[in-house]
Structures are given as C-alpha cells and as structure tokens.
Design an enzyme around this catalytic site. Structure first.
Site, PDB file in Angstrom:
ATOM      1  N   ASP A   2       0.796  -1.252   0.000  1.00 42.02           N
ATOM      2  CA  ASP A   2       0.000   0.000   0.000  1.00 42.02           C
ATOM      3  C   ASP A   2       0.821   1.291   0.000  1.00 42.02           C
ATOM      4  O   ASP A   2       0.478   2.241   0.706  1.00 42.02           O
ATOM      5  CB  ASP A   2      -0.959   0.024   1.202  1.00 42.02           C
ATOM      6  CG  ASP A   2      -2.036  -1.055   1.133  1.00 42.02           C
ATOM      7  OD1 ASP A   2      -2.029  -1.850   0.183  1.00 42.02           O
ATOM      8  OD2 ASP A   2      -2.883  -1.098   2.053  1.00 42.02           O
TER       9      ASP A   2
ATOM     10  N   LYS B  66      -7.007  -4.810  -3.213  1.00 43.39           N
ATOM     11  CA  LYS B  66      -7.808  -5.296  -2.082  1.00 43.39           C
ATOM     12  C   LYS B  66      -8.762  -4.210  -1.614  1.00 43.39           C
ATOM     13  O   LYS B  66      -8.520  -3.023  -1.833  1.00 43.39           O
ATOM     14  CB  LYS B  66      -6.911  -5.786  -0.953  1.00 43.39           C
ATOM     15  CG  LYS B  66      -5.948  -4.757  -0.426  1.00 43.39           C
ATOM     16  CD  LYS B  66      -4.915  -5.389   0.493  1.00 43.39           C
ATOM     17  CE  LYS B  66      -3.973  -4.363   1.075  1.00 43.39           C
ATOM     18  NZ  LYS B  66      -4.616  -3.346   1.904  1.00 43.39           N
TER      19      LYS B  66
ATOM     20  N   CYS C 187      -2.281  -3.062   7.717  1.00 41.61           N
ATOM     21  CA  CYS C 187      -2.139  -3.924   6.537  1.00 41.61           C
ATOM     22  C   CYS C 187      -0.868  -4.767   6.562  1.00 41.61           C
ATOM     23  O   CYS C 187      -0.875  -5.912   6.108  1.00 41.61           O
ATOM     24  CB  CYS C 187      -2.241  -3.083   5.272  1.00 41.61           C
ATOM     25  SG  CYS C 187      -3.905  -2.369   5.096  1.00 41.61           S
TER      26      CYS C 187
END
Ligand SMILES: [Zn+2]
Length: 208
Positions: free
Chosen positions: A13, A110, A155
């Site tokens: 990310d 995601k 995450c």
C-alpha cells in the site's frame, strides 16, 4: 544471502492516499527510499494496492454520525472507520510517484468489495474471502515473503500474520514500514506478529 527463487518482497500500500493523501500516515514518505533499495535486491516483487469503491463500508462518511477511528460492528466483527481513501480511479489510489513500482510482477488489489474491508494481502476482513495471493505464491514455489510498507499495525501486520498462518515463512522489515498507531494498535500488532511467528528484521540486515 536471499534464496531469490523461493523469496518475494511484498510491498504493502505505498499509495498517494497513505503517504500524503486522504489517509496520510506520519513518517511514511521517508520509508520509500529504503523500500526502493529493497526492491532492487529482490528478483520477485509484489505490490498491494488498497482499492475501494466510493461507497465502501470502511469510510466514516458512509455512516451517519460517525467520526474517523470510530468503530462499528459488522457481520464479520469490529471495523474501524477511516477517512475516505484510495478510491478506485482517483489519484489517491495510485502508487506514490517516488516508489519504484515498475518491477512488480503482480499487483494485488484489495478492499474492492463494498461490504468487506481488507487489510491483509491474503484474506479479506471477513476472514473467508481469499485474494488469490497464497495460490499465486504456492504455484510459483515462493515460500518466504518479506513484508514492507504501510501501515505497520494494520495492513502489514495482518498480511504478515496471515502469511505465517497460511504456511509461509514471513519476515517484516520493520524500518521499511510506517505505523498509524491509534489506540495502542502498534504495540498490539508487534506483539501479535511475534506470537504468530513472524520474524522482525531491519533493512540493513537484508541489504548487501
Ligand atoms: Zn482501505
């Protein structure tokens, strides 16, 4: 020395939204040069990309009377509410321009199911819906993942713990991650990762 054939770097990310956008994580910009050095060291590089529809269940704006970091109960359990971030088709969702993203062999998106969040790169927050990453790694004979990125306590940690639970060796390169650290989340994540069997290293132990 890395066994390149059986190893992958998983970059979590590193997107505009988390670096300097709608859900900016303090200190995240400074990890990007380190992550780029690591990308140069690995043959196999995989990126994850948070990728939400605008009406996603994790956005506080979609719940009347809620504030950022409030929690709600969903069918799958407790959900933290975030500022709207990484919406599909927006600049916020793009990889940060400083990230050396071009080497990636796979991008796992995601959080695209409206009613399910997904911190982990392996399994969505309902703990049932798989992203396909485990199958991909297994088919390629990759047994050890090194995890870096944003955020350490969400995450990155969820990805690392799932990796171990799915049978992979997993190392988090801690100084190539940046935490949100809300309500004790960083301490809890570090403790949960250690208990699960995730190894913790620094980037200087990896770079040659
Ligand atoms: Zn998200």
């Amino acid at each position: 020395m890395l066994n390149q054939a059986h190893t992958a770097l998983l970059v979590v990310d590193i997107q505009n939204g988390f670096v300097d956008g709608n859900l900016a994580v303090s200190g995240s910009a400074k990890i990007i040069p380190v992550v780029n050095q690591l990308i140069a060291q690995f043959d196999n590089v995989i990126l994850t990309q948070d990728y939400h529809p605008a009406d996603h269940v994790s956005f506080y704006q979609n719940h009347t009377g809620k504030q950022p970091f409030d929690t709600i109960e969903l069918d799958y359990g407790m959900q933290v509410l975030w500022n709207r971030h990484c919406v599909q088709g927006t600049v916020d969702a793009l990889f940060h321009s400083d990230l050396q993203a071009s080497k990636a062999q796979l991008i796992i998106r995601k959080g695209y199911h409206r009613d399910i969040d997904s911190y982990s790169a392996f399994m969505e927050a309902d703990r049932r819906t798989m992203t396909g990453l485990a199958g991909y790694l297994n088919e390629r004979g990759i047994s050890h993942v090194y995890v870096v990125g944003i955020a350490t306590d969400f995450c990155v940690a969820w990805t690392a713990i799932d990796a171990v639970n799915l049978g992979f060796d997993c190392t988090v390169i801690t100084d190539a991650t940046a935490p949100i650290d809300v309500n004790g989340s960083l301490d809890k994540a570090m403790s949960d990762m250690t208990k699960a069997g995730v190894k913790l290293m620094t980037y200087k132990e990896i770079l040659v």
